[in-house]
Design an enzyme around this catalytic site. Structure first.
Site, PDB file in Angstrom:
ATOM      1  N   HIS A 121       0.869  -1.297  -0.197  1.00 56.37           N
ATOM      2  CA  HIS A 121       0.022   0.187  -0.051  1.00 56.37           C
ATOM      3  C   HIS A 121       0.790   1.388  -0.078  1.00 56.37           C
ATOM      4  O   HIS A 121       2.003   1.363   0.728  1.00 56.37           O
ATOM      5  CB  HIS A 121      -0.886  -0.002   1.138  1.00 56.37           C
ATOM      6  CG  HIS A 121      -0.236  -0.026   2.648  1.00 56.37           C
ATOM      7  ND1 HIS A 121       0.220   1.049   3.105  1.00 56.37           N
ATOM      8  CD2 HIS A 121       0.203  -0.851   3.312  1.00 56.37           C
ATOM      9  CE1 HIS A 121       0.807   1.080   4.143  1.00 56.37           C
ATOM     10  NE2 HIS A 121       0.718  -0.412   4.413  1.00 56.37           N
ATOM     11  N   ASP A 122       0.406   2.194  -0.785  1.00 53.26           N
ATOM     12  CA  ASP A 122       0.881   3.588  -0.887  1.00 53.26           C
ATOM     13  C   ASP A 122       2.367   3.651  -1.429  1.00 53.26           C
ATOM     14  O   ASP A 122       3.368   4.496  -1.030  1.00 53.26           O
ATOM     15  CB  ASP A 122       1.122   4.297   0.551  1.00 53.26           C
ATOM     16  CG  ASP A 122      -0.572   4.268   1.004  1.00 53.26           C
ATOM     17  OD1 ASP A 122      -1.114   5.244   0.629  1.00 53.26           O
ATOM     18  OD2 ASP A 122      -1.005   3.558   2.030  1.00 53.26           O
ATOM     19  N   GLY A 139       5.076  -1.106   2.832  1.00 58.18           N
ATOM     20  CA  GLY A 139       4.257   0.124   2.426  1.00 58.18           C
ATOM     21  C   GLY A 139       5.255   1.340   2.271  1.00 58.18           C
ATOM     22  O   GLY A 139       6.355   1.691   2.934  1.00 58.18           O
TER      23      GLY A 139
END
Length: 262
Positions: A121-122, A139
Site C-alpha cells: 500500500h501507498d 508500504g
C-alpha cells in the site's frame, strides 16, 4: 468487442475499453477501469478502485487492487493507479493505499515487473523500472525512474530509491538509496555506481564523470552528509551538462529521512 473469455467474471459496472482482453477464470470488479490494448491473464483478480492504462500485459494468477495488508485499514475507499505499457508477470500482488497516507498506490509507465513481486500500500513506482522475481516492497516505498531491483530483494517501509540506482540480488534495503548508486547485500552496502546502466541510457562522458565524483564525495572522502551535499552542489558549476544530475542527487539527499545506504 472486448475479448472476454466465457469463464471470466467481469462485473457489469466495470469500465473496459473495447480492445481489452480478459482471460479464462479472471475476475474484474465493479470499480475497475482498464484502458485500450491491455490484457488480463487467466485467473487474475482485479478489484477495488483500480485504474489501469493502455497496453499493459498482466500474466496469469496476479492479484491487482486488493485491500492493503494493514491492520489499521477498515474498508475505506482507496485506490490503485497503473499507467501504460507495463508488463506484470505471474503471481504478482499490488495493493491499494490506506487513508492515512493518501490512500493511493501508483505504478507509472513502461515498468517490467517479474513473477511473485509484491507492491504494498501507498508505494509509488515511477517509470522504466525493472523488478526481478520476488522483489518485495513494504508500504510507502518510493522507487525512481530507471531503477533496477535484483531478485529476492526486500525493501523496508518508507524507503526511497533514487533514479538510476541498481539493487543487487537478495539485498535487504533498510535505508534510502541515492540516485545512480549500485548497492547490494545484507547488511546493505554501496559497491559503486551504476556505470553500465547509465551508459545504456546514453549518459555522456561528462555526466558519467559527475556521477563518479558524486559517488566519491559521498563515500570516499569521509565527509558528513551536510558537507557532502555542499560539495555536490558545487559540481553543477563545474559541469553544466551534468547540472540536472547534480540537482537530482542534491534534492534526494535533502529529502532522505531514513539515512542513506553506506
Amino acid at each position: 468487442m472486448t475479448q472476454i473469455h466465457q469463464t471470466a467474471i467481469v462485473d457489469p459496472k466495470a469500465q473496459l475499453d473495447s480492445t481489452v482482453s480478459v482471460g479464462p477464470y479472471a475476475v474484474v470488479g465493479p470499480e475497475v477501469r482498464i484502458g485500450a490494448g491491455t490484457s488480463i491473464g487467466a485467473h487474475c483478480v482485479v478489484e477495488g478502485r483500480t485504474t489501469i492504462g493502455r497496453d499493459n500485459r498482466f500474466f496469469q494468477f496476479s492479484s491487482i487492487g486488493a485491500d492493503p495488508q494493514d491492520k489499521k485499514y477498515k474498508g475505506e475507499d482507496t485506490e490503485l493507479i497503473i499507467g501504460d505499457r507495463n508488463t506484470v508477470r505471474e503471481f504478482c500482488t499490488f495493493n491499494r493505499g490506506v487513508p492515512g497516507a493518501g490512500g493511493r498506490t501508483t505504478i507509472g509507465d513502461d515498468n517490467w515487473i517479474m513473477a511473485y513481486c509484491h507492491i504494498a500500500h501507498d508505494c509509488h513506482i515511477a517509470n522504466n523500472t525493472t523488478m526481478a522475481n520476488n522483489t518485495t516492497l513494504a508500504g510507502h516505498v518510493l522507487i525512481g525512474d530507471w531503477v533496477t531491483v535484483g531478485g529476492l530483494t526486500g525493501i523496508h517501509q518508507f524507503v526511497k530509491v533514487g533514479a538510476h540506482a541498481m539493487l543487487g540480488f537478495a539485498s535487504a534495503v533498510t535505508q534510502d538509496v541515492p540516485p545512480f548508486m549500485l548497492v547490494d547485500g545484507n547488511p546493505l552496502a554501496v559497491r559503486g555506481f551504476n556505470t553500465v546502466g547509465l551508459k545504456r541510457r546514453g549518459f555522456s562522458a561528462a555526466r558519467l564523470a559527475a556521477v563518479k565524483q558524486m559517488h566519491r564525495i559521498l563515500y570516499r572522502e569521509g565527509k558528513t552528509l551536510q558537507e557532502a551535499r555542499e560539495a555536490i552542489d558545487a559540481l553543477a558549476a563545474q559541469s553544466p551538462e551534468a547540472a540536472p544530475d547534480v540537482a537530482l542527487m542534491s534534492g534526494f539527499l535533502a529529502d532522505a529521512t531514513r539515512g542513506i545506504a553506506r
